[in-house]
Design a protein around this motif. Structure first.
Motif, mmCIF file in Angstrom:
data_model
loop_
_atom_site.group_PDB
_atom_site.id
_atom_site.type_symbol
_atom_site.label_atom_id
_atom_site.label_comp_id
_atom_site.label_asym_id
_atom_site.label_seq_id
_atom_site.Cartn_x
_atom_site.Cartn_y
_atom_site.Cartn_z
ATOM 1 N N GLY A 224 0.819 -1.210 0.000
ATOM 2 C CA GLY A 224 0.000 0.000 0.000
ATOM 3 C C GLY A 224 0.848 1.253 0.000
ATOM 4 N N ALA A 225 2.024 1.179 -0.628
ATOM 5 C CA ALA A 225 2.935 2.319 -0.701
ATOM 6 C C ALA A 225 2.662 3.121 -1.959
ATOM 7 N N PHE A 226 2.499 4.434 -1.801
ATOM 8 C CA PHE A 226 2.253 5.343 -2.908
ATOM 9 C C PHE A 226 3.532 6.150 -3.146
ATOM 10 N N VAL A 227 4.088 6.019 -4.337
ATOM 11 C CA VAL A 227 5.348 6.683 -4.661
ATOM 12 C C VAL A 227 5.034 7.953 -5.446
ATOM 13 N N ILE A 228 5.532 9.080 -4.947
ATOM 14 C CA ILE A 228 5.267 10.381 -5.556
ATOM 15 C C ILE A 228 6.596 11.032 -5.918
ATOM 16 N N ILE A 229 6.787 11.320 -7.194
ATOM 17 C CA ILE A 229 8.023 11.921 -7.698
ATOM 18 C C ILE A 229 7.799 13.410 -7.908
ATOM 19 N N GLU A 230 8.728 14.219 -7.430
ATOM 20 C CA GLU A 230 8.594 15.664 -7.647
ATOM 21 C C GLU A 230 9.949 16.342 -7.510
ATOM 22 N N ASN A 231 9.999 17.602 -7.889
ATOM 23 C CA ASN A 231 11.211 18.397 -7.767
ATOM 24 C C ASN A 231 11.028 19.648 -6.921
ATOM 25 N N GLU A 232 9.827 20.197 -6.900
ATOM 26 C CA GLU A 232 9.608 21.481 -6.233
ATOM 27 C C GLU A 232 9.470 21.374 -4.722
ATOM 28 N N GLY A 233 9.036 20.231 -4.214
ATOM 29 C CA GLY A 233 8.761 20.096 -2.787
ATOM 30 C C GLY A 233 7.362 20.496 -2.408
#
Length: 414
Positions: A224-233
């Motif tokens: 149940g892990a949701f991986v969220i990719i981002e650069n801005e924070g």
């Protein structure tokens, strides 16, 4: 009604008007100096960065081949994996919901949020598909797009022109004009200063928000892990400070294991241009602590409530079509758009909710149906440059050809 069925006389789609209006919009975009300037800068930067990134991480194409098989297997076992993911969310003290269509998804979020709330929202193409911000605003809530590009478009009242860089068509000079009007003071066309003024404005929004909303790049069914990719924070701030965190995610994002999810994530950010993103968040539920007598207590510094809405909205129909199920492998890296000759001239005008050739296929199933999307179907050149760039090797030209065949033959699907 199936996306491949002809509209009945009460739902008639005026194809001639569709094509005429769409052609005018394409012509307008192709003559827009702002689009020409911004896209030329972006394409140059994308190609240079991607080339150096792939040289530095030469294992990426082999990893992409492995991810293609992960996605193929996950789509074949989507119902089982969805049930497993929902069970994992509940086990992790979150609340999981399944939305068959757009209306159901919006009804669920309305019941969770209610009215009169302050909401901070991360970038999400599924949010665009559902017209989520507009819906929540109409319900009486204050909603802020926290992604810089999405914030620019919120102020301009425009839709995204790229799935990763939504305001790619807006050069710094135009951004300065928009910000100067909104903030009621002169903002120079200096990118660093434009970023800083938004940073200052958003700080207060993050910590006063009742709800933070995000998407997810990939979901591991086993944990149940949701991986969220981002650069801005911005996503990390949006989803960590509010009372509640709501995740909207398409059912095609679920893969079997956490190890699978991390492989998908790496391939996604690599083909999206980035050697490594600034932030990779792994969220499994509400905040918790076990610091007092090792008793797990939920609702520590972060959200006390965690909700996940798994959205279908045409994805199962796509998965059941052998000619189109491969489109569900799309990682939303956006690389294909930079290589598309039509996109380079018109930006996201080539598309509706989703963009470019792959976006056309998605729009047929989730946003418009065959006839409504027909102008986009005939915009694609079928040149195959998108396939060369695509880590998933999605055969967009073949699928576009099949859509044209079905449109012209009047084929009806059950």
């Amino acid at each position: 009604m199936s996306v491949f069925q002809k509209a009945n006389k009460n739902e008639t789609v005026d194809l001639q008007k569709n094509f005429t209006d769409y052609s005018k919009e394409l012509d307008r975009a192709s003559e827009d100096n702002n689009i020409r300037t911004a896209i030329s800068r972006a394409v140059k930067a994308y190609r240079e960065t991607t080339a150096s990134t792939m040289e530095r991480y030469p294992h990426t194409p082999d990893l992409a081949a492995e991810v293609r098989e992960i996605k193929r297997n996950a789509i074949e076992h989507r119902e089982e994996l969805l049930n497993q993911a929902m069970e994992s969310v509940e086990r992790n003290h979150g609340k999981a919901f399944y939305a068959k269509d757009k209306d159901t998804a919006l009804m669920i979020v309305s019941e969770i949020i209610g009215k009169g709330k302050i909401i901070v929202k991360g970038k999400s193409m599924l949010g665009e598909e559902l017209h989520l911000r507009e819906y929540l605003e109409n319900e009486g809530n204050e909603v802020w797009e926290t992604d810089l590009g999405e914030f620019i478009l919120q102020l301009k009242k425009e839709r995204p022109m790229h799935i990763l860089s939504p305001a790619i068509h807006v050069p710094r000079e135009k951004v300065a004009e928009v910000f100067s009007r909104f903030f009621e003071r002169e903002i120079e066309p200096d990118i660093a200063k434009e970023v800083e003024v938004v940073r200052e404005f958003m700080r207060e929004k993050y910590f006063n928000a009742d709800v933070g909303i995000s998407g997810a790049n990939v979901v591991a069914a086993d944990t149940g892990a949701f991986v969220i990719i981002e650069n801005e924070g911005n996503v990390r701030l949006s989803t960590s400070a509010a009372q509640a965190h709501i995740v909207f995610v398409g059912i095609e994002k679920v893969v079997p294991t956490f190890q699978d999810a991390m492989k998908v994530a790496e391939v996604t950010w690599r083909y999206a241009q980035y050697p490594v993103p600034a932030y990779v968040s792994i969220v499994t539920g509400p905040s918790k602590t076990g610091d007092i007598e090792k008793v797990t207590t939920y609702g520590a510094h972060g959200p006390k409530e965690f909700y996940v809405i798994f959205v279908d909205n045409g994805r199962s129909a796509m998965a059941e079509e052998d000619d189109f199920k491969q489109a569900l492998h799309c990682l939303r890296c956006g690389g294909c758009m930079y290589e598309c000759p039509v996109f380079q001239v018109t930006a996201g005008t080539f598309g509706e909710t989703y963009l470019g050739g792959i976006g056309t296929i998605w729009d047929v199933f989730v946003a418009g149906g065959l006839e409504k999307t027909s102008p986009m179907i005939y915009t694609c050149l079928r040149c195959g440059r998108c396939v060369e760039r695509c880590g998933m090797q999605i055969n967009v030209p073949a699928m576009i050809g099949e859509l044209r065949n079905r449109l012209t033959s009047g084929q009806v699907m059950d």
